[in-house]
Design a protein around this motif. Structure first.
Motif, mmCIF file in Angstrom:
data_model
loop_
_atom_site.group_PDB
_atom_site.id
_atom_site.type_symbol
_atom_site.label_atom_id
_atom_site.label_comp_id
_atom_site.label_asym_id
_atom_site.label_seq_id
_atom_site.Cartn_x
_atom_site.Cartn_y
_atom_site.Cartn_z
ATOM 1 N N GLU A 123 81.652 13.543 -56.729
ATOM 2 C CA GLU A 123 80.952 13.845 -57.970
ATOM 3 C C GLU A 123 80.794 12.612 -58.860
ATOM 4 O O GLU A 123 79.733 12.403 -59.460
ATOM 5 N N ALA A 124 81.823 11.781 -58.950
ATOM 6 C CA ALA A 124 81.751 10.587 -59.802
ATOM 7 C C ALA A 124 80.640 9.649 -59.324
ATOM 8 O O ALA A 124 79.916 9.071 -60.143
ATOM 9 N N ASP A 125 80.497 9.519 -58.004
ATOM 10 C CA ASP A 125 79.421 8.683 -57.462
ATOM 11 C C ASP A 125 78.052 9.287 -57.783
ATOM 12 O O ASP A 125 77.105 8.556 -58.090
ATOM 13 N N ALA A 126 77.958 10.598 -57.716
ATOM 14 C CA ALA A 126 76.694 11.265 -58.031
ATOM 15 C C ALA A 126 76.307 11.037 -59.483
ATOM 16 O O ALA A 126 75.140 10.764 -59.793
ATOM 17 N N ILE A 127 77.274 11.126 -60.379
ATOM 18 C CA ILE A 127 76.997 10.907 -61.809
ATOM 19 C C ILE A 127 76.508 9.487 -62.056
ATOM 20 O O ILE A 127 75.528 9.271 -62.776
ATOM 21 N N VAL A 128 77.164 8.518 -61.431
ATOM 22 C CA VAL A 128 76.738 7.116 -61.579
ATOM 23 C C VAL A 128 75.340 6.926 -61.013
ATOM 24 O O VAL A 128 74.479 6.307 -61.646
ATOM 25 N N ASN A 129 75.081 7.465 -59.828
ATOM 26 C CA ASN A 129 73.767 7.311 -59.208
ATOM 27 C C ASN A 129 72.680 7.982 -60.040
ATOM 28 O O ASN A 129 71.593 7.433 -60.212
ATOM 29 N N LEU A 130 72.969 9.156 -60.584
ATOM 30 C CA LEU A 130 71.996 9.830 -61.446
ATOM 31 C C LEU A 130 71.691 9.000 -62.689
ATOM 32 O O LEU A 130 70.536 8.905 -63.117
ATOM 33 N N ALA A 131 72.701 8.373 -63.261
ATOM 34 C CA ALA A 131 72.489 7.519 -64.441
ATOM 35 C C ALA A 131 71.627 6.306 -64.085
ATOM 36 O O ALA A 131 70.735 5.919 -64.856
ATOM 37 N N ILE A 132 71.875 5.722 -62.934
ATOM 38 C CA ILE A 132 71.076 4.576 -62.477
ATOM 39 C C ILE A 132 69.631 5.007 -62.245
ATOM 40 O O ILE A 132 68.688 4.329 -62.682
ATOM 41 N N CYS A 133 69.437 6.127 -61.580
ATOM 42 C CA CYS A 133 68.093 6.648 -61.332
ATOM 43 C C CYS A 133 67.360 6.942 -62.636
ATOM 44 O O CYS A 133 66.179 6.612 -62.784
ATOM 45 N N LYS A 134 68.063 7.557 -63.564
ATOM 46 C CA LYS A 134 67.463 7.881 -64.857
ATOM 47 C C LYS A 134 67.043 6.608 -65.582
ATOM 48 O O LYS A 134 65.929 6.517 -66.110
ATOM 49 N N HIS A 135 67.912 5.617 -65.578
ATOM 50 C CA HIS A 135 67.600 4.355 -66.250
ATOM 51 C C HIS A 135 66.363 3.695 -65.641
ATOM 52 O O HIS A 135 65.439 3.294 -66.355
ATOM 53 N N GLN A 136 66.354 3.564 -64.319
ATOM 54 C CA GLN A 136 65.238 2.873 -63.661
ATOM 55 C C GLN A 136 63.939 3.661 -63.807
ATOM 56 O O GLN A 136 62.889 3.072 -64.063
ATOM 57 N N SER A 137 63.995 4.967 -63.679
ATOM 58 C CA SER A 137 62.797 5.791 -63.855
ATOM 59 C C SER A 137 62.269 5.678 -65.278
ATOM 60 O O SER A 137 61.064 5.511 -65.494
#
Length: 162
Positions: A123-137
């Motif tokens: 879950e922690a990796d998913a949260i980080v990846n979602l934040a990265i995706c949100k930022h780049q998008s």
């Protein structure tokens, strides 16, 4: 333009994360995306190929790596370096359409919103990846939006009427 044999796809990864429009438009991934897009649209539409050659010709070939520089200067309202191109007949309408098509291409091919495999480990990796995706998008959407807004502003300004 880039040979299709050298690079046929570019996908977003956390190693390619950008923190500003300047970083995004000057990134290696962005340059590859612009080349791939120019190859694609040039192959599909002779009119686009002709216009790319007309506006971005460099000694007989389309220098599509100049396009991100034009985009960045438009984003920053720094029109002085590209005023001749911006004031060329038909450029603003062509570039508006080109940028919107390129935006769609980037979102579909680059997929800055797609979760990487490493996100599925916990879950922690998913949260980080979602934040990265949100930022780049968000960065991509904001950057393209500002470019379109500034194109519209330039079109209505006295600078475009010279």
């Amino acid at each position: 333009m880039l040979s299709k044999e050298v690079c046929s796809t570019v996908t977003f990864s956390r190693d390619a994360l950008c923190n500003s429009t300047h970083e995004l438009l000057q990134s290696k991934d962005f340059y590859f995306l612009i080349e791939l897009y120019c190859n694609k649209v040039s192959g599909e539409d002779q009119n686009v190929r002709t216009l790319l050659s007309y506006y971005f010709n460099d000694e007989g070939y389309v220098d599509c790596w100049r396009i991100p520089h034009v985009m960045l200067d438009i984003h920053q309202k720094n029109y002085q370096y590209h005023r001749e191109t911006l004031d060329s007949p038909g450029f603003l309408a062509f570039f508006f359409s080109f940028v919107l098509g390129f935006y769609n291409y980037c979102m579909l091919e680059y997929k800055p919103f797609k979760l990487d495999e490493w996100a599925f480990k916990k879950e922690a990796d998913a949260i980080v990846n979602l934040a990265i995706c949100k930022h780049q998008s968000n960065l991509m959407i904001d950057s393209f939006s500002q470019i379109i807004e500034n194109l519209q502003s330039y079109r209505g300004s006295e600078g475009a009427n010279r």
